[in-house]
Design an enzyme around this catalytic site. Structure first.
Site, PDB file in Angstrom:
ATOM      1  N   PHE A 198      35.032  27.768  55.580  1.00  3.02           N
ATOM      2  CA  PHE A 198      34.166  28.473  54.721  1.00  3.02           C
ATOM      3  C   PHE A 198      34.808  28.801  53.504  1.00  3.02           C
ATOM      4  O   PHE A 198      35.540  29.443  53.586  1.00  3.02           O
ATOM      5  CB  PHE A 198      33.198  29.437  55.441  1.00  3.02           C
ATOM      6  N   ASP A 219      42.934  30.313  51.316  1.00  5.58           N
ATOM      7  CA  ASP A 219      41.773  31.297  50.935  1.00  5.58           C
ATOM      8  C   ASP A 219      41.829  32.340  51.875  1.00  5.58           C
ATOM      9  O   ASP A 219      41.576  32.417  52.821  1.00  5.58           O
ATOM     10  CB  ASP A 219      40.248  30.263  51.230  1.00  5.58           C
ATOM     11  N   LYS A 256      36.449  40.101  48.633  1.00  5.91           N
ATOM     12  CA  LYS A 256      35.826  40.974  49.876  1.00  5.91           C
ATOM     13  C   LYS A 256      36.842  42.382  49.867  1.00  5.91           C
ATOM     14  O   LYS A 256      36.352  43.188  48.855  1.00  5.91           O
ATOM     15  CB  LYS A 256      35.984  40.268  51.171  1.00  5.91           C
ATOM     16  N   THR A 273      31.650  34.816  31.641  1.00  2.00           N
ATOM     17  CA  THR A 273      31.582  35.873  30.543  1.00  2.00           C
ATOM     18  C   THR A 273      32.185  37.103  31.079  1.00  2.00           C
ATOM     19  O   THR A 273      33.088  37.773  30.396  1.00  2.00           O
ATOM     20  CB  THR A 273      29.852  36.479  30.818  1.00  2.00           C
TER      21      THR A 273
END
Ligand SMILES: Cc1ncc(COP(=O)(O)O)c(C=O)c1O
Length: 492
Positions: A207, A317, A348, A372
């Site tokens: 994921f 990841d 997280k 941004t």
């Protein structure tokens, strides 16, 4: 007591006396135990009804009372006090209302950064480089000297892919300066050579997020992907599926590693021949959403070797596994890789998203990896205090010791209830067991919840723990007792 003995037997670090030191109350007024005073949750239901009128809220379980939630306990809108072993989908390092976090914005200059949100990529606040150095770089994985801040885990991965593609394209441009006319023209048509056919290889069960690139690399559940036009030329390899207990299945698991690695090599070769080379490999050190699937350090070392051999970027990841959850700051530290990974993504527990990377991976022009806000600067100040607490309270040691204790408890439960659960596994406090089938797993989750313990599901069979780093032996005891109670009821 059964668990204590098991821990003493199984761990080279712990004996029961040491364990008693890991029952510290980090947050004053933390409840002593769960209490489900209104299991029907009428207040949460009413709020959900109102919210649903303006926003689809199908995933909402209950509303959180942030005044009353303390430490390892979440209190819902109805006053139910729940031991939180899931902590906002694995994202709270210090639990609820950790006292020293209240001081973070007492500093006026930090408060101003909170109130006046700047575009970090263009107008960073004065001395921003010092904050990046003192906070983010203080916990950088070994060998990674650059960092890019982002908003969340998904955009960390998505932007990291872009970084990889820039690096990959520059390798084949080898020496020539700038883009060709054709590249410029075709890029506006989303066509090669401006927008080339290149791929990120991911793993089944991985994921990585929910935007087009990260979702293309995600391989957990169809419901996350259905109806979206994703990148069909991005391949996936099998992630090792181990048999447990690990020390009783060494040969089978080694063969499983070899099979999966051979497939990776095969895919890389096929993609190259088909004109869609693999530019990067993305992998979680422990597949989390996909079912808490582990792979051995040897597997990761070999995978890194394959990447190096093929000039492919190796991206780990650590969105869910990072920031101390496994007893090390970064889970991949357990693998003892001979070289640093090219990129390590985080979010997280780190409070905002981003990625560490090697010097080689630096983008070559402004605005190529950009948005941004480029993250929320105020979150860095919270992270600063989180890191301070992790270090001064030696929380990584605590995670390792309490995690080992909890895992032993889970293993004992697997032995006691082999027809219901199996395969206790994990590192630190990132722990899981499998249920015999999905229905049984779901029953375990809801029974535990009704007893005031919140855990998560992952994959189709797994029950996962994602407590805060301040989860102590007393919390583990409550969790294990309630789990045992649940399993006893299910056996009857
Ligand atoms: C390993 C991993 N990568 C990426 C993501 C996406 O992170 P976010 O939900 O912050 O976008 C998640 C989320 O669960 C994750 O577990």
């Amino acid at each position: 007591m059964v668990f204590l003995t098991a821990v003493a037997r199984n761990s080279r670090y712990i004996h029961s006396k040491t364990l008693e030191n890991f029952s510290k109350a980090f947050v004053p007024c933390e409840p002593a135990q769960p209490l489900m005073c209104k299991p029907d949750s009428p207040a949460s239901k009413e709020m959900l009804c109102e919210l649903n009128k303006v926003q689809y809220a199908g995933a909402v379980q209950f509303f959180t009372d942030l005044d009353k939630s303390m430490g390892n306990y979440i209190v819902d809108a109805d006053g139910n006090t729940i031991l939180d072993c899931y902590t906002q989908i694995a994202s709270m390092p210090l639990g609820y209302n950790y006292p020293s976090l209240f001081n973070v914005f007492k500093d006026e200059s930090k408060m101003k950064i909170l109130l006046n949100r700047v575009a970090l990529g263009v107008y960073p606040p004065v001395n921003w480089h010092n904050y990046i150095n003192n906070v983010l770089m203080s916990v950088a994985p070994k060998g990674l000297k650059n960092v890019q801040t982002q908003m969340c885990g998904t955009c960390a991965n998505e932007q990291a892919f872009k970084n990889i593609f820039i690096w990959h394209a520059n390798q084949s441009r080898s020496g020539s300066k700038g883009f060709t006319e054709e590249e410029l023209k075709t890029s506006m048509l989303n066509k090669p050579p401006g927008c080339p056919q290149v791929a990120i290889l991911s793993f089944e069960g991985g994921f990585h997020g929910r935007t087009t690139g990260s979702l293309s690399a995600t391989r957990t559940k169809p419901i996350h992907k259905l109806d979206f036009p994703l990148l069909s030329h991005w391949p996936a390899a099998k992630f090792p599926q181990y048999k447990y207990p690990l020390d009783e299945h060494k040969c089978e698991n080694l063969a499983e590693d070899k099979k999966c690695l051979a497939q990776v090599e095969d895919i890389i070769e096929k993609q190259r021949k088909n004109g869609c080379p693999v530019a990067g490999v993305i992998i979680e050190p422990i597949q989390s959403e996909g079912g808490d699937n582990e792979a051995s350090p040897e597997f990761f070392k070999e995978l890194q070797k394959i990447c190096k051999k093929n000039k492919i970027a190796f991206l780990i990841d650590e969105v869910q596994t990072g920031c101390g959850a496994t007893g090390k700051m970064w889970c991949h530290e357990w693998f003892d890789l001979p070289l640093p990974p090219d990129i390590v993504c985080f979010s997280k527990k780190m409070q905002f998203g981003g990625y560490y990377h090697t010097e080689e991976m630096r983008p070559d022009q402004p605005y190529r990896v950009f948005n941004t806000w480029m993250g929320d600067p105020a979150r860095l100040f919270i992270l600063e205090e989180v890191i301070n607490v992790i270090q001064t309270e030696r929380l990584l040691d605590s995670v390792e010791v309490v995690g080992c204790y909890t895992k032993c408890g889970l293993s004992e439960l697997c032995k006691e209830f082999p027809n219901i659960i199996n395969s206790a596994r994990g590192r630190g406090l990132l722990l899981a067991v499998n249920a015999k089938d999905t229905k049984t797993r779901d029953t375990i989750l809801s029974k535990l919840k009704s007893k005031g313990v919140l855990v998560g599901g992952c994959g189709s069979l797994s029950v996962r723990l994602r407590p805060a780093l301040i989860f102590q032996k007393n919390h583990a005891d409550i969790f294990l007792d309630k789990f045992r109670e649940t399993l006893c009821e299910m056996r009857c």
